[in-house]
Design a protein around this motif. Structure first.
Motif, mmCIF file in Angstrom:
data_model
loop_
_atom_site.group_PDB
_atom_site.id
_atom_site.type_symbol
_atom_site.label_atom_id
_atom_site.label_comp_id
_atom_site.label_asym_id
_atom_site.label_seq_id
_atom_site.Cartn_x
_atom_site.Cartn_y
_atom_site.Cartn_z
ATOM 1 N N GLY A 48 -4.000 -15.566 -8.562
ATOM 2 C CA GLY A 48 -4.063 -17.010 -8.705
ATOM 3 C C GLY A 48 -3.164 -17.558 -9.793
ATOM 4 O O GLY A 48 -2.573 -18.629 -9.654
ATOM 5 N N GLU A 49 -3.032 -16.826 -10.868
ATOM 6 C CA GLU A 49 -2.190 -17.259 -11.989
ATOM 7 C C GLU A 49 -0.697 -17.104 -11.691
ATOM 8 O O GLU A 49 0.103 -17.942 -12.073
ATOM 9 N N VAL A 50 -0.359 -16.016 -11.046
ATOM 10 C CA VAL A 50 1.055 -15.656 -10.886
ATOM 11 C C VAL A 50 1.615 -16.037 -9.524
ATOM 12 O O VAL A 50 2.786 -16.386 -9.410
ATOM 13 N N LYS A 70 -4.623 -13.171 -22.474
ATOM 14 C CA LYS A 70 -3.371 -13.347 -23.223
ATOM 15 C C LYS A 70 -2.253 -13.912 -22.356
ATOM 16 O O LYS A 70 -1.149 -14.113 -22.845
ATOM 17 N N SER A 71 -2.527 -14.154 -21.072
ATOM 18 C CA SER A 71 -1.498 -14.580 -20.107
ATOM 19 C C SER A 71 -0.344 -13.586 -20.059
ATOM 20 O O SER A 71 0.810 -13.940 -19.859
ATOM 21 N N ASP A 72 -0.666 -12.330 -20.242
ATOM 22 C CA ASP A 72 0.279 -11.220 -20.176
ATOM 23 C C ASP A 72 -0.042 -10.465 -18.883
ATOM 24 O O ASP A 72 -0.819 -9.524 -18.874
ATOM 25 N N HIS A 73 0.558 -10.925 -17.792
ATOM 26 C CA HIS A 73 0.158 -10.455 -16.464
ATOM 27 C C HIS A 73 0.826 -9.170 -16.006
ATOM 28 O O HIS A 73 0.480 -8.649 -14.952
ATOM 29 N N GLU A 74 1.745 -8.653 -16.766
ATOM 30 C CA GLU A 74 2.509 -7.487 -16.325
ATOM 31 C C GLU A 74 1.633 -6.265 -16.044
ATOM 32 O O GLU A 74 1.838 -5.565 -15.050
ATOM 33 N N GLU A 75 0.664 -5.989 -16.905
ATOM 34 C CA GLU A 75 -0.158 -4.782 -16.770
ATOM 35 C C GLU A 75 -1.386 -4.968 -15.879
ATOM 36 O O GLU A 75 -2.001 -3.991 -15.461
#
Length: 189
Positions: free
Chosen positions: A175-177, A136-141
């Protein structure tokens, strides 16, 4: 009444799709057992793209689950069927465009896994939750889920497979963030 009688698992290997999935059968003293047929794990339908049938099976497993009668299944069979079904369902819902429902299914899987206190079931739910958030590209958790998954090795002695899932999720997140090169180095270590 039985919801479904599970024949010998070998008979199910050639069974049509509508006969596969999560069954409930009577055990001793009128207790019921949720049965996920060996040789036909209900997640297979998901992984081959039969989302409609897979959804039916996951929903069926969640609906049949009784917190009192089936709470010991994680210890009897290695993982809790409700958590497994909800975890798969979270991915299926996301893939089919139901992002809010996907998050709810993943959160329910984690909540139930934590309540059970069964380390392997919790590892499964944490892994699926971490990857759902990555999808979901929801990297917070992600760091919290992956970190908790990795820490279960030390605190509960879970198999390395789950630690690998945590490491991959953590590196993907990195890698994403942050730094893709550092993430690649981390994956090779």
């Amino acid at each position: 009444d039985d919801i479904g009688i599970l024949p010998d698992p070998q008979v199910l290997l050639g069974a049509p799709a509508e006969r596969r999935g999560c069954f409930q059968r009577k055990a001793d003293e009128g207790a019921t057992v949720l049965v996920l047929p060996s040789g036909e794990p209900h997640g297979d339908l998901f992984f081959v793209g039969d989302f409609a049938t897979a959804r039916t099976h996951f929903d069926n497993c969640v609906d049949l689950y009784d917190e009192v009668s089936h709470a010991d299944h994680a210890y009897l069979f290695g993982q809790d069927p409700r958590v497994i079904a909800l975890s798969y369902l979270s991915w299926l819902l996301w893939i089919t465009g139901n992002e809010d429902e996907a998050g709810e299914a993943g959160a329910s899987a984690l909540k139930h896994a934590r309540e059970l206190g069964h380390p392997i079931t919790l590892a499964f739910a944490l892994s699926y939750a971490a990857f759902l958030h990555l999808f979901k590209s929801d990297h917070e958790e992600v760091p919290a889920y992956a970190g908790e998954l990795i820490a279960l090795r030390e605190s509960q002695g879970i198999p390395e497979l789950w630690v690998a899932h945590g490491n991959v999720a953590m590196a993907w997140h990195q890698g994403e963030v942050h730094d893709a090169q550092e993430a690649a180095t981390q994956m090779k270590a």
